[in-house]
Design an enzyme around this catalytic site. Structure first.
Site, PDB file in Angstrom:
ATOM      1  N   LYS A  96      72.165   4.038  47.225  1.00 37.80           N
ATOM      2  CA  LYS A  96      72.763   4.890  48.338  1.00 37.80           C
ATOM      3  C   LYS A  96      71.773   4.387  49.457  1.00 37.80           C
ATOM      4  CE  LYS A  96      72.197   9.487  50.212  1.00 37.80           C
ATOM      5  NZ  LYS A  96      71.168  10.240  50.292  1.00 37.80           N
ATOM      6  N   ALA A 184      74.716  15.515  52.899  1.00 37.81           N
ATOM      7  CA  ALA A 184      73.454  15.935  53.971  1.00 37.81           C
ATOM      8  C   ALA A 184      73.886  17.012  54.705  1.00 37.81           C
ATOM      9  CB  ALA A 184      72.962  14.842  54.678  1.00 37.81           C
ATOM     10  N   GLY A 185      73.103  17.923  54.647  1.00 39.81           N
ATOM     11  CA  GLY A 185      73.127  19.297  55.624  1.00 39.81           C
ATOM     12  C   GLY A 185      73.932  20.489  54.907  1.00 39.81           C
TER      13      GLY A 185
HETATM   14  C1  LIG Z   1      68.434  13.473  48.255  1.00 39.36           C
HETATM   15  C2  LIG Z   1      69.167  12.932  49.216  1.00 39.36           C
HETATM   16  O1  LIG Z   1      69.672  11.799  49.282  1.00 39.36           O
HETATM   17  C3  LIG Z   1      69.217  13.355  50.603  1.00 39.36           C
HETATM   18  O2  LIG Z   1      68.594  12.595  51.335  1.00 39.36           O
HETATM   19  C4  LIG Z   1      70.791  13.900  50.785  1.00 39.36           C
HETATM   20  O3  LIG Z   1      70.983  13.399  51.981  1.00 39.36           O
HETATM   21  C5  LIG Z   1      70.885  15.287  50.812  1.00 39.36           C
HETATM   22  O4  LIG Z   1      70.789  16.199  51.911  1.00 39.36           O
HETATM   23  P1  LIG Z   1      70.425  17.504  51.754  1.00 39.36           P
HETATM   24  O5  LIG Z   1      68.951  17.732  51.246  1.00 39.36           O
HETATM   25  O6  LIG Z   1      70.401  18.055  53.290  1.00 39.36           O
HETATM   26  O7  LIG Z   1      71.486  18.192  50.988  1.00 39.36           O
END
Ligand SMILES: CC(=O)[C@@H](O)[C@H](O)COP(=O)(O)O
Length: 257
Positions: A96, A184-185
């Site tokens: 990732k 994310a988010g």
């Molecule tokens: C763990 C990881 O990879 C984070 O960087 C991901 O982007 C998840 O984001 P949140 O914590 O906002 O769910």
């Protein structure tokens, strides 16, 4: 079920492994989520009891696919080096890819991201790029060799939920055959359901589960709504209308005397 780089996955929920109160809580959250993929940062701060190699051992023992990530990398060279270390530690070509461009928003540096994706794809990595919802950047990432895209819906850790639904909808429409994971988010299960109702293939989240009062229960709640959102999308969701439409059609007029 979704297929990422030729591997069929048993769950549409991908779970982060950071910020849990303890390794036991993390393990239980993974179990209750039903996830088949966890992501782990090579540059994680030691926390929660198990540290360094012991933490990576715990991750391997979870019995699910490991998607190492380059969280915390702010340059192409740092991200590429971290990806190579991850390949050694977890014996996987999956990565990732995060190249962070802004300290406050943790917004991806999309220029560095495309460059790093091209380098890593050229070295045989299966790159899962953490990107914005920009269609041109998405095109460049596909040209660089990515076969999966991971657009954000809001800044990492913000729990704000989808900030630009039209952009996410456009992404799904423009890339109907590319596996798309919202990353994310996401702050609550309804956020995850909303993006799945757009036809996304999966959701990756961390903070909303790890930061919940009961992470394992929250992981289970997310799993249900993600599946519900996916099922609703494929059931054909009714588009909103401007005007009222009677839900019970009436034939003729009743005459009362
Ligand atoms: C763990 C990881 O990879 C984070 O960087 C991901 O982007 C998840 O984001 P949140 O914590 O906002 O769910």
């Amino acid at each position: 079920m979704p297929v990422f780089y030729g591997t069929e996955i048993r769950s549409r929920l991908l779970l982060g492994t950071a910020r849990y109160p303890s390794p036991e809580v993390l393990t239980e959250a993974v179990r209750r989520s039903g996830t088949d993929i966890v992501t782990v940062s090579l540059r994680r701060e030691a926390a929660g009891g198990r540290q360094g190699g012991a933490f990576f051992e715990l991750i391997r023992e979870l019995g699910v696919h490991v998607l190492p990530n380059t969280a915390g990398c702010h340059s192409v060279s740092e991200a590429v080096l971290t990806a190579k270390m991850a390949r050694e530690v977890f014996a996987t070509d999956w990565i990732k890819l995060e190249v962070i461009g802004h300290h406050d928003t943790l917004q991806p540096d999309v220029f560095g991201l495309v460059e790093a994706a091209g380098i890593l794809a050229g070295e045989g990595f299966n790159v899962f790029p953490y990107t914005t919802d920009d269609l041109v950047v998405a095109e460049r990432l596909l040209e660089a060799g990515c076969q999966v895209l991971m657009p954000w819906c809001a800044p990492i850790g913000s729990a704000m939920g989808p900030q630009n639904m039209p952009a996410l909808r456009a992404m799904r429409a423009h890339f109907p055959d590319v596996p798309l994971i919202v990353d994310a988010g996401i702050g609550r299960p309804s956020h995850a359901s909303a993006v799945m109702e757009l036809g996304f293939d999966a959701v990756l989240l961390n903070t909303a589960v790890a930061g919940a009062a009961d992470p394992a229960a929250m992981a289970a709640a997310f799993a249900k709504t993600i599946d519900a959102g996916h099922a609703a999308y494929h059931a054909g969701i009714l588009e909103p209308r401007d005007m009222a439409v009677p839900s019970t059609p009436i034939i003729g007029k009743a005459v009362f005397t």
